[in-house]
Design a protein around this motif. Structure first.
Motif: not given
Ligand code: KIV
Length: 303
Positions: A33, A51, A53-55, A93, A123, A147, A190, A192, A213, A225
């Protein structure tokens, strides 16, 4: 040399990722990410997929979950990452609340993400129930990464952070979901936090690559991440994370050293200052003074 086994400078495309099955001789897909341009620049020469990511909601903004993340946040960070990625495929994301209402809602928001960031794909989270939406997007030229398994956007509804697919019914749902997403045109999925044999089985069944993941080494690729694997994110460490560096510790030591140097008058040193020669006395020749706005000025900068 084949691109299946080597890293090249070529821009990585969606079809190139879609073709990367380990059982066909491909090397696993390396994904990480990124949320900023400098991090994207650091990752870009080494990974296949970046990615956004919305993380980032939890890692960068300190939210309790990914649910408060907005479309505008994803677009701003996505555009920054695209500016720093020259070869890796950038996937952004779709955040919570922006794609489950209807396929049309998903198209409207996915097309905004694509147009305003310049990313290659989006994603979205979800299995069989999202297949119609994935088909709607892919038929209209929007590449989609699926995902399944643990879905952070619905973590409270699905019973928290746990491994998925232990029970027969859930395992069956996940296998079905993977098949349906593939049939709908997803170019990769993905997986998870599932039990390992289930991720291996899905990988074996699908024609498109799986990105694991907390899933299985048998997946066609892996993602983490970046802040987790660099040891920057300190709040918690999921079981599936391996820290490849302890940058959090290094940052802490560097900041401590900086503060000490400032307090002890060790920083800045003369080499960090401009014009350290003693000032020449300022003469008052006001008669032929240059007007301030006409005075030639040097290029300003940080260096
Ligand atoms: O939001 C994110 O970082 C993710 C990954 C962990 C797959 O979806």
């Amino acid at each position: 040399m084949s691109t299946l086994t080597s890293i090249t400078n070529e821009k990585i495309s969606v079809p190139a990722i879609r073709a990367r099955k380990v059982r066909s001789g491909s090397v696993p897909i390396a994904c990480l990410t990124a949320y900023s341009k400098p991090m994207a620049q650091l990752l870009d020469p080494h990974v296949d997929v970046i990615l956004v990511g919305d993380s980032l909601g939890m890692v960068l903004y300190g939210f309790e979950s990914t649910q408060p993340v907005t479309l505008d946040m994803m677009i701003d960070h996505g555009a920054a990452v695209v500016r720093g990625a020259k070869r890796a495929l950038v996937v952004v994301d779709m955040p919570f609340g922006t794609y489950k209402l209807s396929p049309a809602q998903a198209y409207q928001n996915a097309s905004r993400i694509m147009a305003e960031t310049g990313c290659a794909a989006v994603k979205l989270e979800g299995g069989t129930e999202m297949a119609e939406t994935v088909a709607f997007l892919t038929r209209r030229g929007i590449p989609v990464m699926g995902h399944i398994g643990l879905l952070p956007q619905s973590v409270s509804a699905s019973g928290g952070y746990r491994a998925h697919g232990r029970e027969e019914a859930e395992a069956h749902y996940l296998v079905q979901s993977a098949r349906k997403l593939q049939d709908a045109g997803a170019f990769a999925i993905v997986i998870e936090s599932t039990v390992e044999p289930l991720a291996a089985r899905i990988t074996q069944e699908l024609e498109i690559p799986t990105i694991g993941i907390g899933a299985s080494p048998a997946c066609d690729g892996q993602i983490l991440v970046t802040d987790d694997m660099l040891g920057v994110f300190q709040d918690f460490k999921p079981k599936f994370v391996r820290q490849f560096a302890q940058l959090g510790q290094q940052i802490s030591t560097a900041v401590q050293d900086y503060a000490k140097a400032v307090r002890q008058h060790e920083f800045p040193a003369p080499e960090h200052c401009f014009g350290v020669k003693p000032l020449v006395p300022i003469q008052d020749n006001s008669a032929n003074k240059t007007a301030p706005d006409k005075a030639p000025h040097k290029k300003r900068g940080r260096r």
